[in-house]
Design an enzyme around this catalytic site. Structure first.
Site, PDB file in Angstrom:
ATOM      1  N   ARG A  80       5.633   3.729   4.788  1.00  0.00           N
ATOM      2  CA  ARG A  80       6.053   3.633   3.382  1.00  0.00           C
ATOM      3  C   ARG A  80       7.388   4.367   3.236  1.00  0.00           C
ATOM      4  O   ARG A  80       7.453   5.583   3.136  1.00  0.00           O
ATOM      5  CB  ARG A  80       5.003   4.256   2.470  1.00  0.00           C
ATOM      6  CG  ARG A  80       5.394   4.330   0.989  1.00  0.00           C
ATOM      7  CD  ARG A  80       5.450   2.981   0.330  1.00  0.00           C
ATOM      8  NE  ARG A  80       4.138   2.332   0.306  1.00  0.00           N
ATOM      9  CZ  ARG A  80       3.937   1.084  -0.129  1.00  0.00           C
ATOM     10  NH1 ARG A  80       4.955   0.373  -0.584  1.00  0.00           N
ATOM     11  NH2 ARG A  80       2.720   0.559  -0.090  1.00  0.00           N
ATOM     12  N   GLN A 104       0.071  -8.888   4.828  1.00  0.00           N
ATOM     13  CA  GLN A 104       1.281  -8.780   4.007  1.00  0.00           C
ATOM     14  C   GLN A 104       2.465  -8.310   4.836  1.00  0.00           C
ATOM     15  O   GLN A 104       2.375  -7.350   5.592  1.00  0.00           O
ATOM     16  CB  GLN A 104       1.049  -7.814   2.839  1.00  0.00           C
ATOM     17  CG  GLN A 104       2.291  -7.624   1.969  1.00  0.00           C
ATOM     18  CD  GLN A 104       1.991  -6.991   0.633  1.00  0.00           C
ATOM     19  OE1 GLN A 104       1.216  -7.512  -0.144  1.00  0.00           O
ATOM     20  NE2 GLN A 104       2.597  -5.843   0.372  1.00  0.00           N
ATOM     21  N   ARG A 109       6.432  -4.944  11.422  1.00  0.00           N
ATOM     22  CA  ARG A 109       6.403  -3.543  10.982  1.00  0.00           C
ATOM     23  C   ARG A 109       5.153  -2.809  11.459  1.00  0.00           C
ATOM     24  O   ARG A 109       5.040  -1.591  11.290  1.00  0.00           O
ATOM     25  CB  ARG A 109       6.512  -3.464   9.457  1.00  0.00           C
ATOM     26  CG  ARG A 109       5.319  -4.077   8.714  1.00  0.00           C
ATOM     27  CD  ARG A 109       5.441  -3.938   7.219  1.00  0.00           C
ATOM     28  NE  ARG A 109       4.196  -4.307   6.554  1.00  0.00           N
ATOM     29  CZ  ARG A 109       3.815  -3.859   5.377  1.00  0.00           C
ATOM     30  NH1 ARG A 109       4.588  -3.008   4.719  1.00  0.00           N
ATOM     31  NH2 ARG A 109       2.674  -4.241   4.836  1.00  0.00           N
ATOM     32  N   HIS A 196      13.403  -4.057   4.402  1.00  0.00           N
ATOM     33  CA  HIS A 196      12.786  -3.445   3.217  1.00  0.00           C
ATOM     34  C   HIS A 196      13.362  -2.042   2.976  1.00  0.00           C
ATOM     35  O   HIS A 196      12.671  -1.032   3.119  1.00  0.00           O
ATOM     36  CB  HIS A 196      11.282  -3.374   3.435  1.00  0.00           C
ATOM     37  CG  HIS A 196      10.464  -3.257   2.190  1.00  0.00           C
ATOM     38  ND1 HIS A 196      10.795  -2.417   1.154  1.00  0.00           N
ATOM     39  CD2 HIS A 196       9.313  -3.877   1.821  1.00  0.00           C
ATOM     40  CE1 HIS A 196       9.866  -2.508   0.209  1.00  0.00           C
ATOM     41  NE2 HIS A 196       8.967  -3.396   0.591  1.00  0.00           N
ATOM     42  N   ASP A 241      10.330  -5.834  -9.767  1.00  0.00           N
ATOM     43  CA  ASP A 241      10.051  -6.508  -8.495  1.00  0.00           C
ATOM     44  C   ASP A 241      10.641  -7.916  -8.604  1.00  0.00           C
ATOM     45  O   ASP A 241       9.995  -8.833  -9.108  1.00  0.00           O
ATOM     46  CB  ASP A 241       8.547  -6.554  -8.232  1.00  0.00           C
ATOM     47  CG  ASP A 241       8.214  -6.977  -6.807  1.00  0.00           C
ATOM     48  OD1 ASP A 241       9.153  -7.336  -6.067  1.00  0.00           O
ATOM     49  OD2 ASP A 241       7.025  -6.942  -6.445  1.00  0.00           O
ATOM     50  N   GLU A 300      16.751  -4.842  -0.893  1.00  0.00           N
ATOM     51  CA  GLU A 300      16.225  -5.387   0.356  1.00  0.00           C
ATOM     52  C   GLU A 300      16.849  -6.752   0.674  1.00  0.00           C
ATOM     53  O   GLU A 300      16.404  -7.779   0.161  1.00  0.00           O
ATOM     54  CB  GLU A 300      14.710  -5.536   0.254  1.00  0.00           C
ATOM     55  CG  GLU A 300      14.004  -4.304  -0.317  1.00  0.00           C
ATOM     56  CD  GLU A 300      12.578  -4.617  -0.755  1.00  0.00           C
ATOM     57  OE1 GLU A 300      11.947  -5.523  -0.174  1.00  0.00           O
ATOM     58  OE2 GLU A 300      12.100  -3.951  -1.696  1.00  0.00           O
TER      59      GLU A 300
END
Length: 325
Positions: A80, A104, A109, A196, A241, A300
Site C-alpha cells: 500500500r 484486483q 504486484r 499506481h 477515483d 497513475e
C-alpha cells in the site's frame, strides 16, 4: 590462503580513479530490496516483491512517495503506497474472458521479480535523462511466465507465455519507470498496464492538478459515470477515483500555487487520479494513519481505458517520468 572472515563488501558500482563518482547499488541483508543512490545524494529503493518502488528521496533526504505505515513489505500482500505495478488487469474485469478470474490489479504486484542488473549514465548516454550530463542509474527487473516468484494465481488463471521487463531510472531531478510486456507465446493476449504512483504532498486541500482540461473521464465514485473535466485546475475536496483520458501528455501537480511534480506519460493514454478521503481510508485495513489521505495523491499513468492487444512475438511498452519542479 586464509580467507578474511570479515572481508568488506565492495559497492555494487564503485568509483574508479580518474572518473567522476558513480551511483552505488546495494541489497538489503535479506535480499528483499535494492537501493540505488546517486553521488549527489538522491536515492530510490525497490522491493523485489512486486518490483514496487517504496522510496524516492531527493538530495536532502526528503521523501517524494507516500507509503502506508501499515504497508506489508514481507511479500504477504500487495504494498500500500510507493509505486506498485498493475498488470495484466486494472481493478477487476469479471466480463473479460482472459482476466475475469484474476485478483484486483493482477499479479505483477504480488509476484517476486528478479533483479536483472543496473547501468549508469556513462553506459546510457543516449538516454534523454542523461542529456544534461547528470548522474543517472537504471535498475532493471524481470518477471515471466517461467519465473519461480510468479504468483500461483497467474499460472492458474492466466495461461499465457509472457515476459516483463520493468526499469526504474533515477537522476537528480526525476524518476522514470517503464515497462515492456512481451508475448512469448503462440496466442495473442489482451492486457492493461498501470503505474499506481502515490505522490507525497504536504496538504491535499492545497493541491491543484493541471493538464486535465476538457479531458473525458470515468467517475468511479459516481457509479462509473462518463464525464468531462470542465473546471480547471482539478482540486481534491472529497473521495476521488477517476480514470482520465487527457489530451495533454503531462499532468502537473501544484501545492500552494507552486508546481511540485510533473508526470509525463509515454504511450500510456490514461491517468487515474485517486484519493480515498475520510470514509474510504477508514475502510482500508492497511491504510495508516487513517488521516494519511491528507498527505498523499495518486496520479497513475496507465493504459486502462481499453485493452491492449499483444500479438504473438509482439510487445507493449509504456513509461512515466515524474519530474521535481
Amino acid at each position: 590462503m586464509v580467507e578474511r572472515v570479515n572481508k568488506p563488501k565492495p559497492p555494487t558500482l564503485s568509483s574508479t580513479p580518474g572518473l567522476p563518482p558513480q551511483a552505488t547499488v546495494t541489497f538489503s541483508d535479506d535480499n528483499s530490496r535494492v537501493v540505488a543512490e546517486l553521488p549527489t545524494g538522491e536515492s530510490v529503493e525497490v522491493l523485489l516483491y512486486g518490483a514496487t518502488v517504496i522510496s524516492w528521496k531527493d538530495a536532502s533526504g526528503n521523501e517524494k512517495l507516500w507509503l502506508s505505515d501499515a504497508a506489508k513489505l514481507d511479500g504477504s500482500k500487495a504494498v500500500r503506497g510507493g509505486i506498485p505495478v498493475v498488470f495484466p488487469v486494472f481493478g477487476t474485469a469479471p466480463t473479460h474472458p482472459q482476466t475475469k478470474d484474476l485478483p484486483q490489479h493482477g499479479f505483477a504486484r504480488t509476484s517476486r521479480w528478479e533483479f536483472l542488473g543496473k547501468s549508469t549514465s556513462e553506459s546510457t548516454a543516449d538516454n534523454n535523462t542523461s542529456a544534461n550530463n547528470e548522474p543517472t542509474v537504471k535498475l532493471d527487473f524481470g518477471l515471466s511466465s517461467g519465473s519461480p516468484g510468479l504468483d500461483p494465481l497467474a499460472h492458474a488463471h492466466w495461461p499465457f507465455r509472457f515476459n516483463l521487463i520493468y526499469s526504474v531510472t533515477l537522476n537528480p531531478s526525476s524518476l522514470t519507470t517503464s515497462i515492456v510486456a512481451t508475448n512469448d507465446g503462440a496466442e495473442p493476449f489482451e492486457c492493461q498496464v498501470l503505474m499506481h504512483t502515490y505522490l507525497r504532498v504536504n496538504d491535499i486541500t492545497a493541491i491543484e492538478i493541471h493538464g486535465l482540461s476538457n479531458a473525458s473521464y470515468t467517475d468511479k465514485v459516481d457509479a462509473g459515470a462518463a464525464k468531462t473535466q470542465t473546471t480547471t485546475p482539478l482540486t481534491i475536496t472529497g473521495e476521488t477515483d477517476r480514470v482520465y483520458a487527457p489530451v495533454e501528455e503531462a499532468v502537473t501537480v501544484a501545492e500552494q500555487g507552486r508546481p511540485k511534480y510533473r508526470v509525463t506519460r509515454d504511450n500510456l493514454s490514461n491517468v487515474v487520479v485517486w484519493n480515498p478521503w475520510t470514509d474510504k481510508a477508514q475502510s482500508i485495513a492497511d491504510f495508516e494513519p487513517k488521516d494519511g489521505f491528507k498527505k498523499m495523491l495518486c496520479v497513475e499513468p496507465g493504459a486502462v481505458g481499453s485493452w491492449q492487444a499483444v500479438e504473438a512475438g509482439d510487445a507493449f511498452e509504456g513509461a512515466q517520468t515524474i519530474t521535481l519542479l
